[in-house]
Design an enzyme around this catalytic site. Structure first.
Site, PDB file in Angstrom:
ATOM      1  N   GLU A   1       9.553  13.553  25.283  1.00  0.00           N
ATOM      2  CA  GLU A   1      10.492  14.188  26.356  1.00  0.00           C
ATOM      3  C   GLU A   1       9.822  13.831  27.707  1.00  0.00           C
ATOM      4  O   GLU A   1       8.747  14.157  27.717  1.00  0.00           O
ATOM      5  CB  GLU A   1      10.528  15.601  26.061  1.00  0.00           C
ATOM      6  CG  GLU A   1      11.239  15.914  24.478  1.00  0.00           C
ATOM      7  CD  GLU A   1      11.410  17.249  24.267  1.00  0.00           C
ATOM      8  OE1 GLU A   1      11.527  18.100  25.295  1.00  0.00           O
ATOM      9  OE2 GLU A   1      12.033  17.687  23.074  1.00  0.00           O
TER      10      GLU A   1
ATOM     11  N   ARG B   1      10.994  21.118  17.230  1.00  0.00           N
ATOM     12  CA  ARG B   1      10.283  20.339  17.945  1.00  0.00           C
ATOM     13  C   ARG B   1      10.295  18.916  17.401  1.00  0.00           C
ATOM     14  O   ARG B   1      10.396  18.544  16.220  1.00  0.00           O
ATOM     15  CB  ARG B   1       8.671  20.574  17.819  1.00  0.00           C
ATOM     16  CG  ARG B   1       8.494  21.857  18.816  1.00  0.00           C
ATOM     17  CD  ARG B   1       8.493  21.819  20.272  1.00  0.00           C
ATOM     18  NE  ARG B   1       8.139  22.711  20.868  1.00  0.00           N
ATOM     19  CZ  ARG B   1       9.106  23.756  21.272  1.00  0.00           C
ATOM     20  NH1 ARG B   1      10.183  23.637  21.116  1.00  0.00           N
ATOM     21  NH2 ARG B   1       8.451  24.745  22.357  1.00  0.00           N
TER      22      ARG B   1
ATOM     23  N   HIS C   1      16.747  19.066  25.259  1.00  0.00           N
ATOM     24  CA  HIS C   1      16.175  20.291  25.026  1.00  0.00           C
ATOM     25  C   HIS C   1      16.602  21.623  25.818  1.00  0.00           C
ATOM     26  O   HIS C   1      16.037  21.919  26.601  1.00  0.00           O
ATOM     27  CB  HIS C   1      14.575  20.175  25.379  1.00  0.00           C
ATOM     28  CG  HIS C   1      13.752  21.091  24.752  1.00  0.00           C
ATOM     29  ND1 HIS C   1      12.448  20.650  24.414  1.00  0.00           N
ATOM     30  CD2 HIS C   1      13.946  22.138  24.282  1.00  0.00           C
ATOM     31  CE1 HIS C   1      11.975  21.553  23.666  1.00  0.00           C
ATOM     32  NE2 HIS C   1      12.736  22.725  23.543  1.00  0.00           N
TER      33      HIS C   1
END
Ligand code: DGY
Length: 324
Positions: free
Chosen positions: A266, A237, A285
């Site tokens: 993000e 993360r 991601h």
């Protein structure tokens, strides 16, 4: 019929299974999540919620859905959900562990190798028409084989990353809240405190969940301990790393490079300082993004949701105390 809200299109075969068990309200935009207002407007009738890591599910969302019984996250990480609030309300929270372990470990290695050997930089150079000749000093990177890999967080994914290091003849150190003697025997990895791991590793790969103990675990002090030739890889993360400190370390060449799949914000803003660093490999991601794995995740999320709605214990329940 039981009503569920699904916050993004997922594999059709899994949605079909869910439609057989509940009335499905589907957010149809694949790349745009429901806004906060849209999320709040769609949940009031929902007994089940199938959500993504981009959907913050907190007290306010749960209050807007008084009939909510199950939250099924389409991810192994569930830091987007206020689990304590769900538990207080008797709402089950589920995730998708295991199915994405190997796929995410593959991507951590892809980033590690790409950053160490400057793969995207080399491709950019070639495509820009800059390649004049084979040259002894062109795009020099660092060896991977025979070096030291430091794994922070020796859970499923951390172990899968360690397993791959054998093929590269690497020495593997790991740091974890508690030592794992069985994994040490099986994988030949060695426990180290975080500072030792950072000082001795040529590659540091992060595999911890995000929580209050791991937020900004890697900051200025920690980056300062790493070798100037070291590479940092983050597929966990974004907030496990202090981005400002990382940008400073990359710009100042205090570490060699980084490979990132996750970010504190993000999607990454268009003016993010990371984008101006040439010694970082950036992916959007996509750690678990293979056809097979995303399909398995969809089925797992649906199975969790259906089981919970039937009043059964979901196969992957994050807060089992909710049943006691
Ligand atoms: C997860 O599952 O937590 C990943 O970040 C996305 O697959």
């Amino acid at each position: 019929m039981t009503r569920v809200f699904v916050t993004r299109p997922i594999a059709e075969s899994a949605l079909a299974k869910l439609r057989g068990a509940a009335e499905v309200d589907l957010w149809a935009e694949p790349e745009v999540p429901p806004s906060r207002a849209e999320l709040l407007a769609r949940v009031p009738q929902a007994e089940g919620l199938l959500c993504l890591l981009t959907d913050p599910i907190d007290e306010e969302v749960m209050s807007a859905a008084p009939g909510l019984r199950v939250i099924s996250n389409y991810a192994v990480g569930y830091d987007n959900i206020d689990v304590a609030a769900a538990t207080r309300r008797g709402v089950m929270v589920c995730n998708t562990p295991g199915v994405l372990t190997e796929t995410t470990a593959d991507l951590a290695w892809a980033l590690l190798m790409a950053a160490a050997r400057r793969v995207p930089e080399g491709e950019r150079y070639l495509r820009a028409g800059k390649w004049r000749s084979w040259s002894p000093e062109l795009l020099l990177g660092h060896d991977i084989h025979g070096r030291v890999l430091g794994i922070v967080g020796l859970g499923r994914i951390g172990q899968a990353v360690a397993k791959r290091a054998r093929g590269f003849g690497m020495r593997v150190l790991y740091h974890n809240p508690e030592p794992k003697p069985e994994a040490e025997r099986e994988l030949g990895v060695k426990y180290a405190d975080l500072d030792t791991l950072l000082r001795e590793s040529d590659f540091v790969s992060l595999h911890t969940p995000l929580n209050e103990k791991t937020r900004h675990l890697i900051g200025e002090r920690e980056l300062g301990m790493m070798k100037p030739t070291a590479v940092l890889v983050n597929t966990a993360r974004g907030a496990v790393v202090d981005t400002k400190a990382l940008v400073a370390a990359l710009k100042g060449r205090r570490i060699f490079a980084a490979g990132l799949d996750v970010y504190e914000t993000e999607p990454l803003p268009a003016d993010d300082e990371l984008l101006a660093c040439d010694n970082v490999v950036l992916l959007p991601h996509v750690g678990s993004a293979t056809v097979a794995t995303r399909e398995r995740m969809a089925h797992m999320a649906v199975e969790n949701l259906i089981a919970g709605l039937k009043g059964e214990r979901p196969p992957h329940l994050v807060n089992p105390e909710v049943l006691s």
